[in-house]
Design a protein around this motif. Structure first.
Motif, PDB file in Angstrom:
ATOM      1  N   ARG A 280       0.834  -1.205   0.000  1.00 22.97           N
ATOM      2  CA  ARG A 280       0.000   0.000   0.000  1.00 22.97           C
ATOM      3  C   ARG A 280       0.865   1.250   0.000  1.00 22.97           C
ATOM      4  N   GLU A 281       2.054   1.110   0.600  1.00 22.27           N
ATOM      5  CA  GLU A 281       2.862   2.304   0.814  1.00 22.27           C
ATOM      6  C   GLU A 281       3.734   2.627  -0.383  1.00 22.27           C
ATOM      7  N   ALA A 282       4.062   3.884  -0.519  1.00 25.14           N
ATOM      8  CA  ALA A 282       5.044   4.266  -1.523  1.00 25.14           C
ATOM      9  C   ALA A 282       6.385   3.684  -1.078  1.00 25.14           C
ATOM     10  N   ALA A 283       7.360   3.780  -1.954  1.00 26.41           N
ATOM     11  CA  ALA A 283       8.642   3.154  -1.653  1.00 26.41           C
ATOM     12  C   ALA A 283       9.227   3.717  -0.360  1.00 26.41           C
ATOM     13  N   TYR A 284       9.818   2.823   0.412  1.00 31.07           N
ATOM     14  CA  TYR A 284      10.478   3.265   1.646  1.00 31.07           C
ATOM     15  C   TYR A 284      11.825   2.590   1.715  1.00 31.07           C
ATOM     16  N   ASN A 285      12.632   3.057   2.633  1.00 33.70           N
ATOM     17  CA  ASN A 285      14.008   2.593   2.746  1.00 33.70           C
ATOM     18  C   ASN A 285      14.074   1.435   3.734  1.00 33.70           C
ATOM     19  N   ARG A 286      14.155   0.223   3.185  1.00 35.87           N
ATOM     20  CA  ARG A 286      14.094  -0.947   4.056  1.00 35.87           C
ATOM     21  C   ARG A 286      15.288  -1.038   4.996  1.00 35.87           C
ATOM     22  N   VAL A 287      16.397  -0.443   4.566  1.00 36.54           N
ATOM     23  CA  VAL A 287      17.586  -0.478   5.423  1.00 36.54           C
ATOM     24  C   VAL A 287      17.290   0.164   6.780  1.00 36.54           C
ATOM     25  N   LEU A 288      16.365   1.125   6.764  1.00 30.18           N
ATOM     26  CA  LEU A 288      16.113   1.882   7.991  1.00 30.18           C
ATOM     27  C   LEU A 288      15.008   1.278   8.846  1.00 30.18           C
ATOM     28  N   LEU A 289      14.495   0.109   8.449  1.00 31.15           N
ATOM     29  CA  LEU A 289      13.446  -0.515   9.259  1.00 31.15           C
ATOM     30  C   LEU A 289      13.933  -0.769  10.679  1.00 31.15           C
TER      31      LEU A 289
ATOM     32  N   ARG B 231      10.264  -7.892   7.643  1.00 26.96           N
ATOM     33  CA  ARG B 231      10.618  -7.769   6.238  1.00 26.96           C
ATOM     34  C   ARG B 231      10.153  -6.436   5.664  1.00 26.96           C
ATOM     35  N   THR B 232       8.904  -6.114   5.915  1.00 25.77           N
ATOM     36  CA  THR B 232       8.317  -4.913   5.315  1.00 25.77           C
ATOM     37  C   THR B 232       7.962  -3.905   6.390  1.00 25.77           C
ATOM     38  N   LEU B 233       7.606  -2.726   5.926  1.00 25.58           N
ATOM     39  CA  LEU B 233       7.189  -1.689   6.854  1.00 25.58           C
ATOM     40  C   LEU B 233       5.937  -2.125   7.609  1.00 25.58           C
ATOM     41  N   SER B 234       5.063  -2.882   6.926  1.00 26.13           N
ATOM     42  CA  SER B 234       3.852  -3.286   7.652  1.00 26.13           C
ATOM     43  C   SER B 234       4.198  -4.355   8.687  1.00 26.13           C
ATOM     44  N   ASP B 235       5.210  -5.191   8.406  1.00 25.26           N
ATOM     45  CA  ASP B 235       5.686  -6.116   9.450  1.00 25.26           C
ATOM     46  C   ASP B 235       6.171  -5.317  10.652  1.00 25.26           C
ATOM     47  N   CYS B 236       6.898  -4.276  10.322  1.00 27.65           N
ATOM     48  CA  CYS B 236       7.486  -3.447  11.363  1.00 27.65           C
ATOM     49  C   CYS B 236       6.383  -2.789  12.190  1.00 27.65           C
ATOM     50  N   ARG B 237       5.387  -2.283  11.498  1.00 25.65           N
ATOM     51  CA  ARG B 237       4.253  -1.676  12.205  1.00 25.65           C
ATOM     52  C   ARG B 237       3.567  -2.707  13.096  1.00 25.65           C
ATOM     53  N   ALA B 238       3.417  -3.929  12.564  1.00 29.64           N
ATOM     54  CA  ALA B 238       2.746  -4.980  13.332  1.00 29.64           C
ATOM     55  C   ALA B 238       3.508  -5.246  14.629  1.00 29.64           C
ATOM     56  N   MET B 239       4.832  -5.283  14.504  1.00 32.25           N
ATOM     57  CA  MET B 239       5.640  -5.540  15.681  1.00 32.25           C
ATOM     58  C   MET B 239       5.508  -4.394  16.680  1.00 32.25           C
ATOM     59  N   LEU B 240       5.569  -3.166  16.137  1.00 33.16           N
ATOM     60  CA  LEU B 240       5.481  -1.990  17.011  1.00 33.16           C
ATOM     61  C   LEU B 240       4.128  -1.942  17.726  1.00 33.16           C
ATOM     62  N   ALA B 241       3.085  -2.336  16.986  1.00 35.06           N
ATOM     63  CA  ALA B 241       1.741  -2.268  17.562  1.00 35.06           C
ATOM     64  C   ALA B 241       1.609  -3.208  18.754  1.00 35.06           C
ATOM     65  N   ARG B 242       2.399  -4.259  18.770  1.00 34.99           N
ATOM     66  CA  ARG B 242       2.287  -5.252  19.839  1.00 34.99           C
ATOM     67  C   ARG B 242       3.211  -4.981  21.001  1.00 34.99           C
ATOM     68  N   LEU B 243       4.148  -4.068  20.819  1.00 38.90           N
ATOM     69  CA  LEU B 243       5.235  -3.911  21.798  1.00 38.90           C
ATOM     70  C   LEU B 243       4.730  -3.829  23.236  1.00 38.90           C
ATOM     71  N   GLY B 244       3.665  -3.068  23.441  1.00 35.56           N
ATOM     72  CA  GLY B 244       3.165  -2.855  24.789  1.00 35.56           C
ATOM     73  C   GLY B 244       2.758  -4.155  25.469  1.00 35.56           C
ATOM     74  N   ARG B 245       2.402  -5.150  24.674  1.00 34.75           N
ATOM     75  CA  ARG B 245       1.887  -6.391  25.259  1.00 34.75           C
ATOM     76  C   ARG B 245       2.944  -7.491  25.296  1.00 34.75           C
ATOM     77  N   VAL B 246       4.110  -7.215  24.752  1.00 35.29           N
ATOM     78  CA  VAL B 246       5.118  -8.275  24.665  1.00 35.29           C
ATOM     79  C   VAL B 246       6.121  -8.141  25.804  1.00 35.29           C
ATOM     80  N   ARG B 247       6.329  -9.225  26.532  1.00 32.62           N
ATOM     81  CA  ARG B 247       7.345  -9.215  27.571  1.00 32.62           C
ATOM     82  C   ARG B 247       8.571 -10.005  27.104  1.00 32.62           C
ATOM     83  N   ARG B 248       8.297 -11.154  26.495  1.00 29.89           N
ATOM     84  CA  ARG B 248       9.401 -11.995  26.047  1.00 29.89           C
ATOM     85  C   ARG B 248       9.214 -12.317  24.571  1.00 29.89           C
ATOM     86  N   ALA B 249      10.246 -12.101  23.820  1.00 27.20           N
ATOM     87  CA  ALA B 249      10.174 -12.412  22.397  1.00 27.20           C
ATOM     88  C   ALA B 249      11.280 -13.383  22.034  1.00 27.20           C
TER      89      ALA B 249
END
Lengths: 479, 694
Positions: free
Chosen positions: A28-37, A125-143
């Motif tokens: 969905r997103e325009a191109a982004y810099n994956r190196v900076l994920l 892998r993708t920005l949306s993966d990254c968003r998914a991870m960030l969205a869960r951060l508050g609930r994650v204690r051990r990964a």
């Protein structure tokens, strides 16, 4: 990233806009810099800040950008693609920059019955993966991060920096086994542990399931690693489905020649992680950008040809400095090679440099960063290594001598550069009665330029006039 | 005799000094406690007066009766008649633009102003530019587009000593202007940071707290990387960016592609060093202040403007410009590099830093000059482009040279000599027989520094007084007198006076309302206050020591981030030319060396150019310390003496540019031009090394 870069490179060479360009992107997103994920995961950048080419650029450059559009089929005979929405789009030239996708190993509990990832499983892998991870951060204690390669370690370091307990589970006997030797892997593991990332090697995951104390990853030795988030970083697979269906030649990826053109169809090109050139499939951004530039040149009738890329792998993880390049898993006793090595595991340092014919052919630079730029450039440019090999690891070691006591300097040594005053002239001034730096300055002009030599002049003067040592012990600072 | 308080004849630091002539004709130099030098002087300053009595001094006009003939002495009337006749004949045959003028950044404000006016009014040629094009033009262009103004330092130099961190990109002040180091030492002694980006471990680097050993021609990538780190490491002053700037997003998008690991690969500067540099600046910004300075190393590249821009972007991201003891500045090189570019000898400008293509500016200046604005020519080409066009089809046929030694200081020097040889008339005003004067048809001997009155504008933008301390030798005239003599012969005598103070008063009127407004500055005020900072718009105005505290002189009052991206050097190394050449200065010589090579003690201390070579490269090239080596590029060659040092990269050699003939490294350098500033790429080209067998 390859596609967006290619469009920029092409427009830069096509100021009269001879090419009509349409960009189709599944994301969905325009191109982004994956190196900076990893920076987004670490919280130092926001997703908006890693967008590489804003939508406005495409509009201004007269490029049609269509995101969220998947291509279902390439019809080579009619030179058109069919989108999943049922639309046909014709082409004169087709550039495939479909990249790759995360590979999810067949382990119980990772994928639901409907084929989607389990809700506690993410890939990085993708920005949306990254968003998914960030969205869960508050609930994650051990990964748990499954996979101790480049991306896995960057994800692990990012999560640890966010205060999550992290463990890396890796099947090989060392981290980043494609880039590191055994010793380097050990030093890296030790460094990561000190940053709060646990590492478990030689461990095969069997399943990810619900146990009495919550979810966890079960290993083949029966151990159970608790994890309320599982990050899968087990490598990637090139997206070659479209190309295969169009019956282009595929190896591990789409096979292209030096013009980055499919060996099957001269009107179809492939760049980035979906392309295979000279048996190589590259997974880093630098080769993709080099390919983008070459292809843009080829399509604008330039003479550029792709001759492969020198790969330097650089871990992007806060407080871990690691560069790896070329072939380092070599036999130390091979007489064709010189292998330099320095290890200080307690300080997280391990350096190994492989030299053949006076050129760096491989290197691991971990934790000792002073010469990493030098070594990387020598490798990149196939330039001759220093005659004193120690300089590759210890900067400055081959520079002659250290600072000596100014009082011992020979008469012909220039003590004041600004006014070209030698030690001998300071001593002559002392002989002639100079008692202070100001006296010396009055007759020789020493110290009257930048003033940096004042202490040295004082020392030379003091040594030349031992009786005055007490007077000269205090060095005046210029007003 | 009376002692005279004045300033040094050389660089933009304009050290305060006192000249005391004695009855035997010699002049004694003593340093003065002026804010820039605080009692310090370098070897050049101490010996500046030696040139007043040099036996090589020109004291009579010289003319040539045909190109194959030697120069012979002539009377002033004969020489000026030849020039005026030549100008008239050239104009008649080829038009007004067939006469070209090259000026210099060492000329006083009065001379620079008068030269620009002479070109536009008496010659009516568009073809005038000056050697500052090779000096500060990239920084000037970058500052103008970011801040709406170009003043080397936007604050007094003494502010520097109070800041917490300084980054110098491509500058070696310990060698070029040693008393400058006092201000930096004060930063360091208080525990502040001094970060220096330079391919060489220079005398300045030796006194730094952190060295960024950047590969030649990659300063722009480094600057983008530092900006990148300022963002990712959380050092951006978001409130400042929001309130006082525009364009951050787009500039960041370009810099986002320059993550530190990529920058390391391109520049060779380790990630940890990049990060430490940014942290030092950020710590300074949050404390006592931070300053980013550029000099010729970063600027003299075919992407110099963008390199400076990237560093300005960094300064803006950290919120520095306009804050106390903080900001961005360019370290001006030539004595009047600042004033010289403000008052009309630049191809596209009129006095007061006005654009020559702006109708209102033309109207204002034309009214001061008493001419019709429509008669003023438009913008001309830049210095190197002007030189390239000399004697070509449709190009200039005659050239007047003032205060510059172009055959030594221009890139691709042999080409420059060819172009001069193709002209019908070359006229050079100089005090010594420089390499350029030797090629002239007419040489006019002019006064120097201690023999004339005028003003200079130093690296801080402080207008100061140059005072006459001794009488010039008989037979020597001031450049104002030369221009007046020519103007009279060309029918414009009444417009060109010879009294420098009156010329300054006219300059004040011409600059009024411009960016560099001098209208409130008088010689009297300078004498009373020790100098006045421009802009000073009107008699009651106190002058402006510090810019930007309340806003930027842009249409919206905000500073502009300008988006830039890295690009490769114009000429990279290859199998035939496998080594990078970079050029620069030595302490004992100034610019083309025309003056300092004639001061015996300086000549003795630095008699010939050396070539700095890493022992590894020397060993592999069959060179030993003290050998003569020929440095060869696609454009030409130069010979210097090998000096082995580990202070330089093994893929790069360094050679200073102060010598002429076979020793002129600018025969080797690359005239690839910056697209904005038209600055040549002096700082990097590809060469090979050949041992000279004697």
């Amino acid at each position: 990233m390859a596609g967006a870069r290619f469009v920029q490179e092409l427009r830069a060479r096509d100021p009269r806009r001879r090419f009509e360009i349409t960009v189709l992107g599944a994301e969905r997103e325009a191109a982004y810099n994956r190196v900076l994920l990893s920076s987004v995961l670490a919280g130092s950048l926001t997703p908006a800040e890693i967008e590489t080419v804003p939508s406005a650029w495409y509009a201004a450059e007269d490029v049609e950008l269509r995101t969220g559009i998947e291509v279902a089929m390439v019809d080579r005979r009619r030179r058109r693609v069919l989108t999943s929405g049922g639309e046909h789009i014709g082409y004169d030239r087709l550039v495939l920059a479909t990249g790759s996708r995360a590979w999810v190993p067949p382990i119980d509990g990772l994928v639901r019955d409907d084929g989607e990832l389990d809700e506690d499983v993410v890939v990085f892998r993708t920005l949306s993966d990254c968003r998914a991870m960030l969205a869960r951060l508050g609930r994650v204690r051990r990964a748990v991060v499954l996979g101790g390669g480049l991306l896995g370690l960057e994800a692990a370091r990012g999560l640890a920096g966010r205060g999550v307990e992290v463990e890396v589970v890796h099947p090989a006997d060392r981290l980043m086994e494609r880039q590191l030797d055994l010793d380097a892997g050990r030093v890296l593991a030790r460094t990561l542990r000190s940053l709060g990332v646990r590492v478990r090697l030689g461990a095969q995951a069997v399943s990810y399931d619900e146990g009495p104390c919550g979810r966890g990853l079960v290993l083949d030795d029966g151990a159970r690693v608790p994890a309320d988030l599982l990050v899968v970083a087990c490598g990637v697979r090139p997206n070659t489905g479209l190309a295969a269906a169009a019956r282009l030649k595929i190896g591990r990826a789409i096979v292209v020649d030096d013009r980055l053109t499919s060996v099957t169809d001269p009107l179809i090109h492939a760049i980035g992680e979906c392309a295979q050139h000279a048996e190589q499939v590259y997974g880093l951004v630098a080769p993709a950008w080099e390919q983008a530039a070459v292809l843009a040149d080829v399509l604008t009738d330039g003479t550029a040809r792709y001759a492969g890329s020198q790969v330097v792998t650089r871990l992007k993880a806060a407080d871990v400095d690691l560069a790896a390049m070329g072939d380092t898993d070599v036999d130390d006793l091979d007489e064709e090679l010189e292998v330099l090595r320095f290890a200080d595991p307690a300080r997280g340092t391990y350096q190994k440099i492989v030299i053949r014919d006076e050129r760096v052919t491989g290197a691991i630079m971990l934790g000792g960063p002073e010469t990493v730029g030098t070594v990387t450039q020598l490798f990149d440019r196939a330039a001759l290594v220093p005659l004193d090999r120690r300089a590759l690891i210890f900067p400055g070691v081959s520079d002659a001598g250290g600072p000596s006591d100014p009082a011992d300097l020979p008469d012909d040594h220039t003590v004041c550069r600004c006014n070209g005053v030698s030690c001998g002239r300071v001593r002559e001034a002392a002989e002639a009665g100079a008692r202070s730096v100001a006296d010396v300055a009055a007759t020789t002009r020493a110290t009257t330029g930048c003033g940096g030599c004042r202490a040295d002049v004082a020392a030379v003067l003091a040594a030349a006039r031992p009786a005055d040592r007490a007077v000269e012990a205090t060095v005046e600072v210029p007003a | 005799m009376v002692a005279t308080a004045t300033h040094c004849s050389y660089c933009a630091l304009q050290c305060g000094m006192t000249l005391s002539p004695s009855v035997d004709g010699t002049v004694t130099v003593r340093p003065r406690d002026f804010p820039t030098n605080r009692g310090g002087l370098c070897q050049k300053g101490w010996t500046a007066a030696d040139l007043l009595t040099s036996p090589q001094r020109l004291t009579t006009p010289l003319v040539r009766d045909g190109r194959a003939k030697d120069l012979r002495p002539a009377s002033w009337d004969e020489a000026l008649d030849i020039v005026a006749d030549g100008v008239r004949a050239t104009r008649r045959a080829h038009g007004a633009d067939a006469v070209a003028v090259l000026g210099g950044g060492g000329l006083t404000n009065e001379k620079a102003y008068q030269l620009g006016k002479f070109a536009r009014v008496a010659l009516r040629t568009k073809n005038i530019d000056y050697n500052g094009r090779y000096c500060m033009s990239s920084a000037a262009a970058a500052s103008n587009r970011a801040f709406g103004i170009d003043r080397g330092l936007p604050f007094p130099l003494t502010d520097l000593a109070r800041t917490g961190a300084v980054l110098i990109a491509g500058g070696n002040v310990a060698e070029t202007m040693p008393p400058f180091m006092q201000h930096l030492a004060a930063v360091r002694d208080r525990g502040g940071a001094l970060v220096v980006a330079d391919p060489r471990r220079t005398a300045t680097v030796d006194q730094a707290t952190l060295h960024l050993p950047v590969m030649p021609g990659t300063d722009l990538a480094l600057a983008l990387g530092l900006f990148h780190l300022a963002v990712t490491d959380g050092h951006v002053d978001r409130a400042y960016v929001a309130d006082r700037t525009t364009g951050f997003e787009a500039a960041w998008r370009a810099a986002a592609q320059w993550w530190p690991e990529r920058v390391e690969r391109v520049t060779g500067v380790p990630v940890t060093a990049q990060r430490a540099a940014v942290r030092a600046l950020a710590d300074g910004a949050r404390g006592d202040g931070a300053v980013i300075l550029t000099a010729r190393g970063a600027e003299q590249q075919s992407k110099g403007t963008d390199t400076v821009t990237a560093l300005i972007n960094l300064a803006l991201a950290l919120g520095l410009p306009g804050r106390p003891n903080s900001g961005f500045g360019c370290i001006t090189g030539q004595g009047n590099g600042q004033g010289g570019r403000e008052h009309g000898q630049k191809a596209d400008q009129l006095p007061g830093y006005r654009r020559i293509d702006d109708p209102a500016s033309r109207a204002h200046v034309a009214s001061v000059w008493g001419v019709d604005a429509d008669d003023l020519p438009g913008p001309g080409p830049s210095a190197y482009e002007l030189i390239e066009s000399l004697g070509t089809d449709g190009g200039p046929r005659a050239l007047l040279v003032h205060g510059t030694n172009v055959v030594v200081s221009s890139p691709r020097g042999r080409r420059v000599m060819e172009r001069l040889a193709a002209l019908d008339l070359v006229v050079v005003c100089d005090l010594v027989p420089s390499e350029t004067a030797e090629l002239a048809d007419v040489v006019l001997p002019v006064t120097q520094w201690a023999e004339e009155d005028g003003t200079m504008t130093n690296l801080e933008g402080r207008v100061i007084r140059r005072r006459k301390a001794v009488e010039p030798p008989p037979g020597v005239r001031t450049e104002l007198e030369v221009l007046a003599g020519l103007a009279e012969r060309l029918g414009h005598g009444e417009r060109f006076g010879t009294d420098p103070e009156q010329v300054f008063d006219e300059l004040r009127r011409a600059s009024a309302g411009g960016v560099a407004d001098y209208s409130g500055i008088t010689w009297e005020r300078i004498d009373a206050d020790g100098g006045v900072f421009w802009p000073c718009p009107g008699p009651g105005h106190p002058g402006t020591p510090r810019l930007f505290a309340d806003g930027f002189p842009t249409p919206d009052g905000r500073a502009r981030f300008v988006t830039v991206d890295h690009r490769p050097v114009a000429e990279d190394v290859d199998a035939d030319h496998p080594v990078y050449l970079t050029t620069g200065r030595v302490l004992q010589q100034y610019q083309s060396g025309a003056q300092t090579r004639r001061v015996p003690s300086l000549a003795a201390a630095a008699a010939e150019p050396h070539v700095e070579i890493h022992p590894d490269l020397a060993g592999r090239s069959g060179l030993s310390d003290g050998d003569l080596v020929r440095v060869v590029s696609r454009r030409g060659d130069a010979v210097g003496r090998v000096r082995l040092t580990t202070a330089i990269r093994a893929d790069t050699v360094f050679m200073p540019f102060h010598w002429g003939g076979e020793q002129a490294v600018n025969r080797v350098t690359n005239p690839a031009l910056d697209p904005v500033s038209r600055m040549p790429e002096f700082k990097v080209c590809a060469v090979r090394l050949e041992r000279v067998v004697s």
